[in-house]
Scaffold this motif. Sequence first.
Motif, short mmCIF file in Angstrom:
data_model
loop_
_atom_site.label_atom_id
_atom_site.label_comp_id
_atom_site.label_asym_id
_atom_site.label_seq_id
_atom_site.Cartn_x
_atom_site.Cartn_y
_atom_site.Cartn_z
N THR A 1 0.85 -1.19 0.00
CA THR A 1 0.00 0.00 0.00
C THR A 1 0.88 1.24 0.00
O THR A 1 2.08 1.17 0.30
CB THR A 1 -0.91 0.02 1.23
OG1 THR A 1 -0.09 -0.02 2.42
CG2 THR A 1 -1.84 -1.18 1.23
N ALA A 2 0.31 2.38 -0.36
CA ALA A 2 1.07 3.62 -0.35
C ALA A 2 1.30 4.06 1.09
O ALA A 2 0.36 4.13 1.89
CB ALA A 2 0.32 4.70 -1.11
N PRO A 3 2.53 4.35 1.49
CA PRO A 3 2.80 4.80 2.86
C PRO A 3 2.18 6.17 3.12
O PRO A 3 2.17 7.02 2.24
CB PRO A 3 4.33 4.86 2.93
CG PRO A 3 4.76 5.04 1.52
CD PRO A 3 3.76 4.31 0.67
N PRO A 4 1.66 6.40 4.31
CA PRO A 4 1.07 7.71 4.62
C PRO A 4 2.14 8.79 4.71
O PRO A 4 3.31 8.53 4.98
CB PRO A 4 0.39 7.48 5.98
CG PRO A 4 1.11 6.32 6.57
CD PRO A 4 1.54 5.45 5.43
N SER A 5 1.71 10.03 4.47
CA SER A 5 2.62 11.17 4.61
C SER A 5 3.20 11.20 6.03
O SER A 5 2.49 10.95 7.01
CB SER A 5 1.89 12.48 4.33
OG SER A 5 1.43 12.51 3.00
N GLY A 6 4.46 11.51 6.13
CA GLY A 6 5.13 11.54 7.42
C GLY A 6 5.84 10.25 7.78
O GLY A 6 6.59 10.22 8.77
N SER A 7 5.63 9.18 7.00
CA SER A 7 6.32 7.91 7.27
C SER A 7 7.83 8.13 7.22
O SER A 7 8.35 8.76 6.31
CB SER A 7 5.91 6.85 6.25
OG SER A 7 4.54 6.56 6.33
N ARG A 8 8.54 7.57 8.19
CA ARG A 8 9.98 7.78 8.27
C ARG A 8 10.72 6.95 7.22
O ARG A 8 10.32 5.85 6.88
CB ARG A 8 10.48 7.44 9.67
CG ARG A 8 10.00 8.41 10.74
CD ARG A 8 10.41 7.93 12.12
NE ARG A 8 9.71 6.68 12.46
CZ ARG A 8 10.09 5.86 13.44
NH1 ARG A 8 11.19 6.15 14.14
NH2 ARG A 8 9.42 4.78 13.71
N VAL A 9 11.81 7.52 6.75
CA VAL A 9 12.64 6.87 5.74
C VAL A 9 14.04 6.66 6.32
O VAL A 9 14.60 7.56 6.94
CB VAL A 9 12.73 7.73 4.46
CG1 VAL A 9 13.70 7.12 3.45
CG2 VAL A 9 11.35 7.89 3.85
N ARG A 10 14.60 5.45 6.12
CA ARG A 10 15.92 5.13 6.65
C ARG A 10 16.86 4.70 5.52
O ARG A 10 16.43 4.15 4.51
CB ARG A 10 15.82 3.99 7.66
CG ARG A 10 15.23 4.38 9.00
CD ARG A 10 15.21 3.20 9.94
NE ARG A 10 14.69 3.55 11.26
CZ ARG A 10 14.43 2.66 12.22
NH1 ARG A 10 14.64 1.37 11.99
NH2 ARG A 10 13.97 3.06 13.38
N GLY B 1 14.93 10.97 6.36
CA GLY B 1 13.87 11.79 5.78
C GLY B 1 12.51 11.24 6.09
O GLY B 1 12.34 10.35 6.93
N SER B 2 11.50 11.77 5.39
CA SER B 2 10.13 11.32 5.60
C SER B 2 9.33 11.49 4.31
O SER B 2 9.66 12.32 3.46
CB SER B 2 9.45 12.09 6.74
OG SER B 2 9.43 13.48 6.45
N VAL B 3 8.28 10.71 4.19
CA VAL B 3 7.41 10.72 3.01
C VAL B 3 6.55 11.98 3.02
O VAL B 3 5.99 12.37 4.05
CB VAL B 3 6.52 9.47 2.98
CG1 VAL B 3 5.46 9.57 1.88
CG2 VAL B 3 7.36 8.22 2.79
N LEU C 1 9.28 3.15 6.95
CA LEU C 1 8.63 2.58 8.13
C LEU C 1 7.17 3.02 8.16
O LEU C 1 6.87 4.21 8.25
CB LEU C 1 9.32 3.04 9.41
CG LEU C 1 10.64 2.36 9.79
CD1 LEU C 1 11.75 2.76 8.84
CD2 LEU C 1 11.03 2.70 11.23
N PHE C 2 6.25 2.06 8.06
CA PHE C 2 4.82 2.34 8.20
C PHE C 2 4.08 1.05 8.49
O PHE C 2 4.56 -0.04 8.19
CB PHE C 2 4.25 3.03 6.95
CG PHE C 2 4.24 2.19 5.70
CD1 PHE C 2 3.05 1.64 5.23
CD2 PHE C 2 5.40 1.95 4.99
CE1 PHE C 2 3.03 0.87 4.08
CE2 PHE C 2 5.38 1.19 3.83
CZ PHE C 2 4.19 0.64 3.37
N SER C 3 2.92 1.20 9.10
CA SER C 3 2.08 0.06 9.49
C SER C 3 2.86 -0.95 10.33
O SER C 3 2.65 -2.17 10.23
CB SER C 3 1.51 -0.65 8.25
OG SER C 3 0.73 0.23 7.48
#
Length: 244
Positions: A174-183, A190-192, A225-227
């Motif tokens: 699924t599409a990650p929500p806005s604000g999901s952290r990126v590593r 960063g973040s989505v 990182l999401f869900s």
Amino acid sequence: RATEHLRRYTFRERTDLRDVSDATCQLALVGPRARRAAARAGLPVPDGLGAAPSPAHGAEASVVGGDGFSGEGLSVVAPLEAAAALWRQLLEAVLEEGGSPIGDEALEAWRVLRGHLVPGRELTEEHNPLEAGLWDAVSFTKGCYVGQEVVARLRTYDKVSREILALVLPEGETAPPSGSRVRAGGLEVGSVTSAVVPPGGRRPVALVYVRKRHAPEDGSGITVLFSGREVAAEARRPPLPGVP
């Protein structure tokens, strides 16, 4: 509101600002054949981000050299009473050029794939224009304007620390929500800001701000990182030609 924002940054110019949103409509032509479609519809085609007046079914319209996201397409701003007739006029021209009308979902997917930024998502006070890649929208030679010194220093000393990347996630996600952290490399980088699954596609695409020094050169080794999960993604630089 837009008018309040403009008044805030208007210093000595004598201007008359009015909000006519409720009395007008804006129809956009997007894509590489936007100008051809406008010409076929009998509309003037302004250069770049210019504008030109045009009659529209008994009303006065303006053709603007921009589609709301970039200078590639065109927009037509007209009184609300001319909206239906103007829509039919543009639709006929678009169909003759091999295009089609699109809805909000397809427009958002096109925006993300092209890497076009919008206020409230990528364009916020947390990021400067150079991080957003808006080099062409900033003058480094004109006189004083708000934020000029900061932007000039970023350019002179090569201190632009972030850039926009597109992340392509695995098929079926699924599409990650806005604000999901990126590593990347075990560090949060960063973040989505925006994410979609393009209509007809199987892989989500997200736009993210990433610290340049941590951006992977080969596009690998980055996760979202999401869900409650950490999902591997492939980093690319927009625009993307299309995602299966």
